[in-house]
Scaffold this motif. Sequence first.
Motif, short mmCIF file in Angstrom:
data_model
loop_
_atom_site.label_atom_id
_atom_site.label_comp_id
_atom_site.label_asym_id
_atom_site.label_seq_id
_atom_site.Cartn_x
_atom_site.Cartn_y
_atom_site.Cartn_z
N MET A 250 0.85 -1.14 -0.01
CA MET A 250 -0.15 -0.03 0.01
C MET A 250 0.81 1.31 0.11
N SER A 251 0.44 2.24 -0.95
CA SER A 251 1.38 3.52 -0.91
C SER A 251 0.51 4.65 -0.46
N VAL A 252 0.95 5.63 0.26
CA VAL A 252 0.21 6.77 0.52
C VAL A 252 0.99 8.09 -0.03
N VAL A 253 0.18 8.99 -0.66
CA VAL A 253 0.84 10.13 -0.95
C VAL A 253 0.31 11.27 -0.64
N GLU A 254 0.88 12.55 -0.46
CA GLU A 254 0.04 13.64 0.15
C GLU A 254 0.32 14.77 -0.88
N ILE A 255 -0.61 15.55 -1.14
CA ILE A 255 -0.58 16.70 -1.94
C ILE A 255 -1.02 17.74 -1.37
N ARG A 256 -0.32 18.84 -1.31
CA ARG A 256 -0.79 20.05 -0.58
C ARG A 256 -1.42 21.03 -1.78
N GLY A 257 -2.43 21.96 -1.35
CA GLY A 257 -3.15 22.90 -2.49
C GLY A 257 -3.92 23.93 -1.70
N ARG A 258 -4.64 24.55 -2.55
CA ARG A 258 -5.55 25.79 -1.87
C ARG A 258 -6.93 25.38 -1.71
#
Lengths: 424, 137
Positions: free
Chosen positions: B1-9
């Motif tokens: 299992m992979s977890v990715v985080e993306i930041r945004g507005r």
Amino acid sequence: MKLTDHEQAMLQGDHGPAKARAMDLLLRYGRALGAERLVEVRNVAGTWNAGSPALRPYADESMDRLFSKFNLDSDEVVETPQAEVYTCQLIHGIDTRNNRLMGVPDEAADYQRRAEAFFGRRGVSMFNTCTPYQVGNVPVKGEHCAWMESSAVVYCNAVLGARTNTEGRESTGAASLTGRIPYWGFHVPENRLGTHVLEAEPEVRGIMEWGLFGYHAGEAVGEDIPVLTGRLHQPGLIDLKHFGAAGASSGGIEMYHIPGTTPEAPGLEAALRPGAHERLVYTAADRQRAWENLNHSASSDDVDFVMLGCPHNAIEQVWTAAKLLDGRRVHENTELWIFTPRALKDTADLNGYTEVIERAGGHLLSDTCPAIGRVVPKGTRTVATDSAKQAHYLPAIMGVGCHFGSVAQCVEAAITGRWRGGLA
Amino acid sequence: MSVVEIRGRCVVPGVAEGAAFVSPETISGWGGIDSRTGTIVEMRHPMRGQSFAGKVLLFPGAKGSSGYSHFFHLCRVNGTAPVAQLFTRMTAKAALGCVVTRVPAMTDFDRDPFELIRPGDHVRVDADAGLVTVTRP
């Protein structure tokens, strides 16, 4: 967002609940955009219709409920006040004078009439056209507006030099009551400059060629701002109406420049964003491809339905169609519908064009179009039209095949029932 | 299992999660979607025939008619709206469409979400915190 004292007062409800709900929506919308403030607008074009099946249950409750829900995005029902600023109704779904001819039940037309009476009394001018600029709503260069209708928006920005984003039903409802819209996008001068040069190699002259060029331009630049150069003949209102409508259908063109022609482009350099050097070329192969993309949906050359007038025809176009039809007869298997603004329909009646068209077996209609009204003559499988916009949308909306061509090719198809159009 | 985080507005506040619906092309509201089912209907659109109802919609932005917001508004009324929306190109149509859909929405990402989100990935959108969490089994 920074608000003026007046805007703050409207938000707090000092000017009534409807304006408070309108301000609430404008703030949610402005924050979503990342806008820092609102700008004053005195020209709003949107829609206050009630005839479509999804809207009728709300109109049954009350017009105030319909207005609150769909023009202000408000769950609370507020009383609809007078518009604060000059406001007009764009094209909508039903020609209430010809609904039976178009196969639309009287009940639906009654809803629309009730909406027109209700909102008309409250200051919404019932122009009922996608081309308000053809019937007297012609904003001045630099004027801030809040307009819907993609083909009108691009005309307003590019040809008139007035300033509007492509607004929606809810934001124009709020703008009409407050005289405000977020200061963002095309309201900001530096955002209006060109991003690409798009040079035409084939000669662009006449409605069909401007339509093909626009259809290619939309695919080529998406939502960007092309500066058009190359073999362009001096365009008129009708040419640019078709160019913009096509570019706003295949892509999202809301602004363009033609150096020496449009008001914010005295020359090529003045129209381009500093550092914007991307140069695109519209080739003979691109023209061919645009044509094919607009004709790919038609599998038969037997034409059941010919549609002219998207965007709504200028009186000059009605005249042209009348001349082509004079003394001839539309084929027994084919229907011909021509659309023009209601105000110009009166002129066509006076000029006798309507009589010529009707004597040939065609119909001159107003207020709507097949795509917006979701209506084509019963049994229609194949359509011919001179509108790239209509040829783009009708296959998806109505499941019909479309041929795209010149007005002469379309009238010929109406007379013979057969499509013989093609690229010269 | 992979977890990715993306930041945004944040475009519309709120928190929601669901399976990703990835549209590589812009979406037209009027004439491009069927608001009764949340299905893409535009001819030549790569997602034609598929529904975003109940999913996290990732798309480049809005195009076409100004009816855009109204048709997403109708999706909300019909219960066919996405549960959250992520898009990369801000326009007035996209912003208003998200506002009236009234589900969490975000834009202006620090990394390209089209590189990091695949159809069917589980996506949690915390617009309040400006955080998208992508989980792939």
